[in-house]
Write a protein that holds these residues in place. Structure first.
Motif, PDB file in Angstrom:
ATOM      1  N   ILE A   1       0.952  -1.252   0.069  1.00  0.00           N
ATOM      2  CA  ILE A   1      -0.206   0.041  -0.068  1.00  0.00           C
ATOM      3  C   ILE A   1       0.714   1.507   0.133  1.00  0.00           C
ATOM      4  N   PRO A   2       0.452   2.369  -0.182  1.00  0.00           N
ATOM      5  CA  PRO A   2       1.214   3.531  -0.380  1.00  0.00           C
ATOM      6  C   PRO A   2       1.353   4.003   1.087  1.00  0.00           C
ATOM      7  N   TYR A   3       2.535   4.784   1.397  1.00  0.00           N
ATOM      8  CA  TYR A   3       2.821   5.199   2.912  1.00  0.00           C
ATOM      9  C   TYR A   3       1.991   6.207   3.041  1.00  0.00           C
ATOM     10  N   SER A   4       1.511   6.406   4.427  1.00  0.00           N
ATOM     11  CA  SER A   4       0.910   7.585   4.891  1.00  0.00           C
ATOM     12  C   SER A   4      -0.356   7.650   4.690  1.00  0.00           C
ATOM     13  N   LEU A   5      -1.130   6.560   4.465  1.00  0.00           N
ATOM     14  CA  LEU A   5      -2.611   6.557   4.072  1.00  0.00           C
ATOM     15  C   LEU A   5      -3.361   6.775   5.415  1.00  0.00           C
ATOM     16  N   LYS A   6      -2.916   6.200   6.609  1.00  0.00           N
ATOM     17  CA  LYS A   6      -3.372   6.284   7.942  1.00  0.00           C
ATOM     18  C   LYS A   6      -3.513   7.870   8.155  1.00  0.00           C
ATOM     19  N   THR A   7      -2.274   8.505   7.953  1.00  0.00           N
ATOM     20  CA  THR A   7      -2.198   9.908   8.232  1.00  0.00           C
ATOM     21  C   THR A   7      -2.916  10.671   7.515  1.00  0.00           C
ATOM     22  N   ALA A   8      -3.291  10.215   6.483  1.00  0.00           N
ATOM     23  CA  ALA A   8      -4.152  11.125   5.734  1.00  0.00           C
ATOM     24  C   ALA A   8      -5.529  10.764   5.628  1.00  0.00           C
ATOM     25  N   GLY A   9      -6.072   9.812   6.787  1.00  0.00           N
ATOM     26  CA  GLY A   9      -7.192   9.478   7.021  1.00  0.00           C
ATOM     27  C   GLY A   9      -8.105   8.585   6.095  1.00  0.00           C
ATOM     28  N   ILE A  10      -7.365   7.742   5.295  1.00  0.00           N
ATOM     29  CA  ILE A  10      -8.005   6.849   4.450  1.00  0.00           C
ATOM     30  C   ILE A  10      -8.034   5.487   4.574  1.00  0.00           C
ATOM     31  N   PRO A  11      -9.055   4.964   5.074  1.00  0.00           N
ATOM     32  CA  PRO A  11      -9.151   3.626   5.314  1.00  0.00           C
ATOM     33  C   PRO A  11      -8.398   2.667   4.017  1.00  0.00           C
ATOM     34  N   THR A  12      -7.936   1.710   4.679  1.00  0.00           N
ATOM     35  CA  THR A  12      -7.149   0.892   3.766  1.00  0.00           C
ATOM     36  C   THR A  12      -7.312  -0.603   4.074  1.00  0.00           C
ATOM     37  N   VAL A  13      -7.362  -1.315   2.812  1.00  0.00           N
ATOM     38  CA  VAL A  13      -7.296  -2.878   2.768  1.00  0.00           C
ATOM     39  C   VAL A  13      -6.105  -3.422   1.934  1.00  0.00           C
ATOM     40  N   VAL A  14      -5.452  -4.407   2.367  1.00  0.00           N
ATOM     41  CA  VAL A  14      -4.569  -4.971   1.424  1.00  0.00           C
ATOM     42  C   VAL A  14      -4.512  -6.395   1.393  1.00  0.00           C
ATOM     43  N   THR A  15      -4.528  -6.975   0.036  1.00  0.00           N
ATOM     44  CA  THR A  15      -4.438  -8.469   0.095  1.00  0.00           C
ATOM     45  C   THR A  15      -3.138  -8.713  -0.212  1.00  0.00           C
ATOM     46  N   ILE A  16      -2.856  -9.674   0.722  1.00  0.00           N
ATOM     47  CA  ILE A  16      -1.294 -10.449   0.820  1.00  0.00           C
ATOM     48  C   ILE A  16      -1.575 -11.848   0.521  1.00  0.00           C
ATOM     49  N   HIS A  17      -0.912 -12.175  -0.798  1.00  0.00           N
ATOM     50  CA  HIS A  17      -1.098 -13.362  -1.418  1.00  0.00           C
ATOM     51  C   HIS A  17      -0.283 -14.570  -0.765  1.00  0.00           C
ATOM     52  N   ASP A  18       1.063 -14.238  -0.464  1.00  0.00           N
ATOM     53  CA  ASP A  18       1.903 -15.502   0.239  1.00  0.00           C
ATOM     54  C   ASP A  18       3.028 -14.694   0.593  1.00  0.00           C
ATOM     55  N   LEU A  19       3.611 -15.513   1.506  1.00  0.00           N
ATOM     56  CA  LEU A  19       5.168 -15.139   2.206  1.00  0.00           C
ATOM     57  C   LEU A  19       6.247 -16.060   1.803  1.00  0.00           C
ATOM     58  N   ILE A  20       6.051 -16.637   0.580  1.00  0.00           N
ATOM     59  CA  ILE A  20       7.231 -17.521  -0.064  1.00  0.00           C
ATOM     60  C   ILE A  20       8.468 -17.179  -0.071  1.00  0.00           C
ATOM     61  N   PHE A  21       8.824 -15.853  -0.153  1.00  0.00           N
ATOM     62  CA  PHE A  21      10.149 -15.375   0.026  1.00  0.00           C
ATOM     63  C   PHE A  21      10.644 -15.747   1.441  1.00  0.00           C
ATOM     64  N   ILE A  22       9.862 -15.613   2.391  1.00  0.00           N
ATOM     65  CA  ILE A  22      10.073 -15.992   3.887  1.00  0.00           C
ATOM     66  C   ILE A  22      10.449 -17.622   3.949  1.00  0.00           C
ATOM     67  N   ARG A  23       9.533 -18.377   3.523  1.00  0.00           N
ATOM     68  CA  ARG A  23       9.651 -19.680   3.688  1.00  0.00           C
ATOM     69  C   ARG A  23      10.608 -20.528   2.988  1.00  0.00           C
ATOM     70  N   TYR A  24      11.055 -19.812   1.647  1.00  0.00           N
ATOM     71  CA  TYR A  24      11.788 -20.638   0.695  1.00  0.00           C
ATOM     72  C   TYR A  24      12.969 -19.429   0.170  1.00  0.00           C
ATOM     73  N   PRO A  25      13.608 -18.572   1.097  1.00  0.00           N
ATOM     74  CA  PRO A  25      14.421 -17.550   0.797  1.00  0.00           C
ATOM     75  C   PRO A  25      15.537 -17.880  -0.485  1.00  0.00           C
ATOM     76  N   GLN A  26      16.020 -19.270  -0.694  1.00  0.00           N
ATOM     77  CA  GLN A  26      16.741 -19.437  -1.813  1.00  0.00           C
ATOM     78  C   GLN A  26      16.244 -19.569  -2.899  1.00  0.00           C
ATOM     79  N   TYR A  27      15.100 -19.077  -3.189  1.00  0.00           N
ATOM     80  CA  TYR A  27      14.475 -18.895  -4.533  1.00  0.00           C
ATOM     81  C   TYR A  27      14.347 -17.329  -5.150  1.00  0.00           C
ATOM     82  N   TYR A  28      14.967 -16.484  -4.072  1.00  0.00           N
ATOM     83  CA  TYR A  28      14.856 -15.142  -4.127  1.00  0.00           C
ATOM     84  C   TYR A  28      16.251 -14.445  -3.891  1.00  0.00           C
TER      85      TYR A  28
END
Length: 371
Positions: A92-119
């Protein structure tokens, strides 16, 4: 309700995150047209990726357009009186909360943490910073699977109540039965074998195509069709195929038109998806809609995508994979039962349900922000 979307993936990517972004936006415009949806993008989308029912916003004259996507966009969102911003691809963009804009984010996976050797090291640093920031600063997080929800809680310490699992369906072109004439045309166009197993997805180490190649040594009288972008890992698999005299039985398809995929699926005996880890596994859902059985790997969220009617194997056990493949292709009753259960499981991915869950989430976030 006026909703703004991060349009980077929606306007530029033809797979993965781009497909998800366009899929969700199209669902919302179809089932909730009384709302207004705007896509904030750096570049104008090509005609095949454009969504006619929404408005697009661009940065105008900006020296560094990536800066606009992370910071400058705030002015545009405030000017347009956006009620909520949805980051569709892990950030998401930075400072949305400061600007008072409600925010939702979709997180698809954290594969880069589970399998760091692929990144690469740099990619891991960037992803970890952006994903963590988004997950902790958004008002609500959409996880595309229960597995991703658990990972967000475990690795980033996100509160369970802040995360909502909302699945995704595949492109609607997979929902319809392809005619026999179309199947014949596609078979001829891509020179498909008469009887084949199917694997779809980027040909990278994590996707584990080598397991299928090894299993093929134990299965007679059937071919393998592979559809996906090639990487360096592909050379390793092709060397194995050549050394074991499998070249005539394994077919790599290049530049496959998206509209041709349903016929390729529906002509296959079954889909094999032995990926070691996924955020969800859309090819599995595509296969269920296509009326073919699925064999996938244990260990991540693929059971969520395939349901109880699919078969799951150890991603390192080629002997078990070969056994399960033969058990399906040699037993039509087993095959039909898997297809039937797969169709029933698709109720979890109904478009109206997904769009309603998303709009309901938006409204709750907006209402809570006003309190």
């Amino acid at each position: 309700m006026k909703v703004g979307f991060d349009g980077k993936r929606a306007t530029q990517n033809i797979t993965g995150l781009g497909n998800y972004s366009r899929y969700l936006i199209r669902l919302l415009t179809k089932f909730h047209p009384h709302n207004q949806f705007l896509i904030y993008a750096i570049t104008i989308p090509p005609p095949e990726l454009a969504i006619s029912e929404v408005e697009y916003r661009y940065p105008g004259k900006q020296l560094i357009k990536s800066y606009w996507r992370s910071f400058g966009i705030i002015k545009n969102l405030l000017r347009d009186n956006i009620d909520l911003f949805h980051g569709l691809s892990n950030e998401i963009p930075y400072s949305l909360k400061t600007a008072g804009i409600p925010t939702v984010v979709t997180i698809h996976d954290l594969i880069f943490i589970r399998y760091p050797q692929y990144y690469s090291f740099i990619d891991r640093l960037i992803y970890k910073y952006k994903y963590r920031y988004a997950a902790l600063h958004a008002d609500k997080v959409i996880a595309i699977s229960k597995q991703t929800k658990q990972d967000l809680m475990h690795y980033f310490g996100v509160n369970e109540d802040k995360i909502e699992v909302i699945y995704q369906d595949c492109d609607v072109i997979f929902h319809q039965q392809v005619t026999s004439l179309m199947k014949d045309e596609i078979k001829k166009k891509y020179q498909l074998p008469e009887k084949y197993l199917l694997n779809v997805g980027t040909i990278e180490e994590r996707k584990n195509l080598m397991l299928i190649a090894k299993a093929l040594l134990r299965i007679d009288n059937i071919h393998l069709v592979v559809v996906g972008r090639e990487t360096k890992y592909t050379l390793t698999v092709k060397q194995f195929i050549k050394q074991n005299q499998l070249s005539e039985r394994v077919h790599f398809l290049h530049n496959v038109a998206h509209c041709d995929l349903p016929a390729i699926y529906q002509h296959a005996e079954l889909l094999i998806y032995p990926s070691r880890f996924e955020g969800f596994g859309i090819p599995i859902v595509e296969a269920l809609h296509s009326g073919i059985p699925v064999i996938a790997a244990k260990g991540s969220c693929l059971e969520e995508a395939g349901g109880p009617g699919s078969i799951y194997i150890d991603p390192d056990d080629d002997v078990e994979l070969a056994k399960q493949v033969k058990g399906i292709i040699d037993n039509n009753e087993t095959k039909m039962k898997m297809v039937r259960m797969g169709k029933q499981y698709l109720d979890n991915f109904k478009s109206k349900l997904i769009s309603d869950q998303t709009i309901h989430l938006y409204q709750n976030v907006i209402d809570n922000a006003k309190r």
